[in-house]
Design a protein around this motif. Structure first.
Motif, PDB file in Angstrom:
ATOM      1  N   GLU A 108       4.315  14.651   6.816  1.00  0.00           N
ATOM      2  CA  GLU A 108       3.947  15.330   5.581  1.00  0.00           C
ATOM      3  C   GLU A 108       2.452  15.320   5.314  1.00  0.00           C
ATOM      4  N   ARG A 308       3.267  24.715  14.468  1.00  0.00           N
ATOM      5  CA  ARG A 308       3.085  23.764  13.374  1.00  0.00           C
ATOM      6  C   ARG A 308       1.923  24.212  12.499  1.00  0.00           C
ATOM      7  N   GLN A 309       2.126  24.208  11.193  1.00  0.00           N
ATOM      8  CA  GLN A 309       1.030  24.431  10.256  1.00  0.00           C
ATOM      9  C   GLN A 309       0.637  23.062   9.702  1.00  0.00           C
ATOM     10  N   ASN A 314       1.334  21.400   2.419  1.00  0.00           N
ATOM     11  CA  ASN A 314       2.493  22.217   2.781  1.00  0.00           C
ATOM     12  C   ASN A 314       2.663  22.243   4.298  1.00  0.00           C
ATOM     13  N   THR A 316       4.282  22.613   7.724  1.00  0.00           N
ATOM     14  CA  THR A 316       5.384  23.540   8.022  1.00  0.00           C
ATOM     15  C   THR A 316       5.620  23.622   9.521  1.00  0.00           C
ATOM     16  N   TYR A 317       6.893  23.646   9.897  1.00  0.00           N
ATOM     17  CA  TYR A 317       7.327  23.910  11.272  1.00  0.00           C
ATOM     18  C   TYR A 317       7.911  25.319  11.327  1.00  0.00           C
ATOM     19  N   ARG A 329      11.774  28.726   9.607  1.00  0.00           N
ATOM     20  CA  ARG A 329      10.737  27.916   8.954  1.00  0.00           C
ATOM     21  C   ARG A 329      11.326  26.668   8.317  1.00  0.00           C
ATOM     22  N   GLU A 331       9.800  23.826   5.737  1.00  0.00           N
ATOM     23  CA  GLU A 331       8.709  23.356   4.893  1.00  0.00           C
ATOM     24  C   GLU A 331       8.971  21.904   4.517  1.00  0.00           C
ATOM     25  N   GLN A 334       9.597  20.863   0.924  1.00  0.00           N
ATOM     26  CA  GLN A 334      10.875  21.175   0.298  1.00  0.00           C
ATOM     27  C   GLN A 334      11.989  20.213   0.714  1.00  0.00           C
TER      28      GLN A 334
END
Length: 362
Positions: A108, A308-309, A314, A316-317, A329, A331, A334
């Protein structure tokens, strides 16, 4: 004699390897840190994704720690052996469980870690006098994702542990500040390389053997060829590690120099275009490093790929797999990663595998 799942998982982690590609995009016009990797392997092993919350107490072959960060990661799901598909997820051998083998993950805080094959790897020796400093090589990513935010923190912490076991792996880590760290163990010595991704001294790429330094020199040699008066440098087309490394470099360089994206959608699309060039179809495909002695087995192909972001707010995969080519996606913001939350799981082939646009006609 019937082999037990415990024996089979120990055999698997001793002989199995993952031929993969990993790269970090160098976008300068958009604030997105995107890294990409594929998992290439024969068909014997299937993978499961899990969300791991903060506050987990980990005990891996004598070494213990408590997780500071929640994360999403891939672990072994099932293994095909002796004409039987054997479930591995949830298998616990007491001092070690299948979920301690995290092949790729994103936490995270935006730190990612993935292990890839390096057949020449030779790890450090176990120190029996300091059991809590002996880090199992297949659990390096689990250890890093649960405790650290930056690649610098990981590099510093590695100086205080002995990474052991005869696996044939090396590691690529990326953080939210666009820093990339390559970790290799050669002849029992730790080798740390901070990849500058500056298109001169580092290229933001890692594949497999030979080791990272050789791959960097190989790209630099290719770039020298391109400076010649009659340069004629072709794009390598096979799936051997050195050719995948060069192919990603040439595609990535062209995009970064001449076609920088102007938005998130375009940034992802250009990363997808590159990973498509190193995605190995199912079957006995020519030009792959399959076969006896390769560590990959027969039918080496891309089982899954991720984008990967790396965003602290945020992370994200994006995921696709061998029979589910649609990008899906995840997140992390979430997900319920609070301490005390349960570990949750997802099969990577789960639907939807396509988007129906029949009703989009107007």
């Amino acid at each position: 004699m019937k082999a037990s799942p415990a024996l089979l998982v120990l055999v698997w982690i001793t002989v199995s390897s993952e031929c993969c590609s990993h790269f970090l995009m160098n976008y300068t016009k958009v604030p997105y840190t995107l890294s990409v990797r594929t998992m290439d392997l024969g068909g014997s092993l299937e993978w499961t994704m899990h969300s791991f919350p903060r506050g987990l107490n980990s005990h891996v072959l004598g070494m213990a720690w408590t997780s500071k960060y929640g994360y999403v990661g891939f672990t072994p799901g099932t293994l095909q052996a002796l004409n039987t598909r054997i479930p591995l997820d949830g298998l616990n051998l007491g001092l070690f469980s299948a979920r301690d083998v995290v092949s790729d993950g994103l936490n995270e805080a935006g730190l990612s870690c993935g292990f890839l094959t390096l057949t020449e790897a030779k790890f450090e020796k176990l120190n029996p006098l300091k059991p809590n400093h002996n880090l199992f090589s297949y659990s390096v990513c689990k250890w890093a994702l649960e405790q650290f935010e930056t690649v610098e923190q990981v590099a510093d912490a590695l100086a205080g542990v002995q990474v052991w076991w005869g696996s044939k792996l090396h590691f690529a880590l990326v953080d939210a500040d666009q820093n990339m760290l390559v970790v290799e163990y050669l002849d029992g010595e730790r080798q740390l390389r901070f990849d500058s991704n500056d298109d001169t001294h580092g290229f933001g790429i890692m594949t497999n053997e030979p080791a990272y330094d050789w791959q960097i020199r190989n790209v630099q040699h290719l770039e020298w060829k391109r400076t010649l008066a009659r340069s004629a440098v072709s794009i390598p087309g096979n799936f051997y590690p050195d050719e995948r490394f060069l192919r990603v470099h040439l595609m990535k360089q062209a995009i970064e120099r001449t076609a920088q994206p102007v938005g998130y959608r375009e940034a992802v699309a250009k990363a997808v275009a590159i990973v498509n060039t190193v995605t190995v179809p199912m079957g006995d495909i020519p030009g792959t490093d399959s076969g006896s002695g390769s560590g990959e087995g027969s039918g080496d192909h891309t089982q899954w790929g991720v984008i990967r972001q790396h965003d602290r707010s945020n992370a994200t995969y994006l995921l696709r797999s061998q029979t589910n080519p649609s990008w899906r996606r995840i997140e992390l913001g979430q997900l319920d990663l609070d301490q005390g939350s349960p570990i949750k799981s997802m099969q990577i082939e789960d639907d939807p595998w396509y988007l129906d646009v029949t009703n989009n006609f107007r």
